[in-house]
Motif scaffolding. Structure first.
Motif, short mmCIF file in Angstrom:
data_model
loop_
_atom_site.label_atom_id
_atom_site.label_comp_id
_atom_site.label_asym_id
_atom_site.label_seq_id
_atom_site.Cartn_x
_atom_site.Cartn_y
_atom_site.Cartn_z
N ALA A 142 0.83 -1.20 0.10
CA ALA A 142 0.09 0.01 0.03
C ALA A 142 0.77 1.36 -0.09
O ALA A 142 0.25 2.24 -0.44
N LYS A 145 1.44 2.85 -4.02
CA LYS A 145 0.59 3.02 -4.87
C LYS A 145 0.95 3.86 -6.20
O LYS A 145 1.58 4.96 -5.84
N GLY A 146 0.67 3.25 -7.41
CA GLY A 146 1.09 4.04 -8.64
C GLY A 146 2.61 4.17 -9.02
O GLY A 146 3.04 4.87 -9.83
N LYS A 147 3.41 3.19 -8.34
CA LYS A 147 5.00 3.45 -8.32
C LYS A 147 5.33 2.12 -9.46
O LYS A 147 4.57 1.05 -9.35
N THR A 166 0.18 -5.86 -8.47
CA THR A 166 -0.45 -5.18 -9.67
C THR A 166 -1.58 -4.24 -9.31
O THR A 166 -2.06 -3.36 -10.13
N GLN A 167 -2.30 -4.67 -8.20
CA GLN A 167 -3.59 -3.87 -7.71
C GLN A 167 -3.40 -2.51 -7.27
O GLN A 167 -4.13 -1.74 -7.22
N LEU A 168 -1.82 -2.21 -6.98
CA LEU A 168 -1.50 -0.84 -6.25
C LEU A 168 -0.57 -0.30 -7.10
O LEU A 168 -0.58 1.04 -7.50
N ALA A 169 0.40 -0.92 -7.81
CA ALA A 169 1.42 -0.27 -8.55
C ALA A 169 0.91 -0.06 -9.86
O ALA A 169 0.01 -0.64 -10.58
N SER A 170 1.76 1.05 -10.45
CA SER A 170 1.44 1.24 -12.11
C SER A 170 2.41 0.18 -12.94
O SER A 170 1.54 -0.28 -14.11
N LYS A 196 0.19 -5.45 -16.28
CA LYS A 196 0.96 -4.54 -15.57
C LYS A 196 2.23 -5.27 -15.36
O LYS A 196 3.18 -4.70 -14.61
#
Length: 310
Positions: A142, A145-147, A166-170, A196
């Motif tokens: 968590a 996120k987006g990283k 992959t649910q959190l990262a870019s 992703k």
């Protein structure tokens, strides 16, 4: 010196296997205590979603841990906190000491300490642990996120945790030392469909780099071409196997050359009255289901062992 606490069975570890042994042994009217260095459930508490344990289509790790604990203690089994530092034998009795200063004695000890994450052993790994280096996607995902995240490993854990991330990262890049994955085909298929996830094969991590604050990336070496590169990343998640948690048992003569506990098919070790179950054991598969199966066998066997002593 504090008086020893006396039991019939001391279970070292309160994961799925340990809790199952506690259930079976206490149901046989034995006085049982589970000792653990952390919360009951062990690694279940670090697992988001479990889809391969019979009876549950999909269950959260902490939820399953709580259900198992309720079952394990329903017949009077106890739980105590502490890291076991020593196990000694005195005739038929075993004496277990913890870092809390407590001493427990019983004719039976069941080792259910499991295994820990194996480290890469490269520069920067220890330095950036907790600052971008992690061994638990559920615990730390968590924060990213987006990283862009790098996962190191090619087995089930690496792919499973990569899919979770992959649910959190870019983007999730999986670095695989070999030329192919070792993960189950079902997991490989799921990963192949995930836009992703990217896999880079024949690649080893040689260093984890960063600044004074956090991780910035990894240095890699291609095992086929010899090419060295540096890859930018915001977090590194490492899944390269496990090592047994068996240091307190090194003087008992029950370990193999790699530190795993050797048992027969009834979970008995070379020392009468000492059993071992689950991930700490020399076994071809380390899963919740196998730990529970081992625990059930051990629970029955310890009852038979104590019965024969009387």
């Amino acid at each position: 010196m504090a008086e020893s606490k006396k039991y019939d069975v001391i279970i070292i570890g309160a994961g799925p296997g340990g809790m199952t042994t506690a259930l079976y042994a206490s149901r046989a009217n034995l006085k049982v205590v589970m000792l653990d260095r952390g919360a009951y459930g062990g690694n279940l508490n670090n697992t988001a979603s479990i889809v391969n344990y019979t009876g549950f289509k999909d269950v959260q790790g902490p939820e399953l841990a709580e259900k198992m604990y309720q079952g394990a203690t329903q017949f009077g089994a106890e739980y105590a906190y502490g890291t076991v530092t020593k196990v000694a034998t005195n005739g038929q009795l075993k004496e277990v000491t913890t870092d809390m200063g407590d001493t427990f004695t019983a004719p039976v000890v069941v080792i259910a300490t499991g295994s820990d994450h194996r480290k890469l052993g490269v520069p920067g790994e220890e330095q950036f642990s907790g600052r971008g280096v992690s061994y638990c996607a559920v615990c730390d995902g968590a924060f990213f996120k987006g990283k862009h995240l790098v996962v190191v490993g090619g087995g089930d854990s690496a792919v499973e945790e990569g899919l979770y991330l992959t649910q959190l990262a870019s983007k999730v890049t999986v670095l695989v030392r070999r030329g192919e994955l070792r993960a189950q085909p079902m997991l490989q298929d799921e990963a192949a469909k995930n836009d992703k996830m990217t896999f880079v094969y024949n690649t080893s991590v040689t260093e984890i780099v960063g600044d004074d604050v956090k991780v910035r990336g990894v240095k890699t070496h291609n095992n086929q071409t010899g090419e060295d590169k540096e890859m930018a990343a915001d977090g590194i998640f490492i899944y390269v196997g496990n090592i047994p948690m068996t240091k307190p048992f090194s003087d008992l003569g029950i370990l193999d050359g790699d530190g795993w506990v050797k048992t027969d098919s009834t979970m008995k070790t070379a020392v009468p009255g000492i059993f071992a179950i689950g991930d700490v054991r020399e076994t071809p598969l380390r899963q919740i289901a196998t730990a529970v199966g081992d625990g059930a066998i051990a629970g029955q066997q310890v009852y038979q062992y104590i019965k024969e002593l009387k």
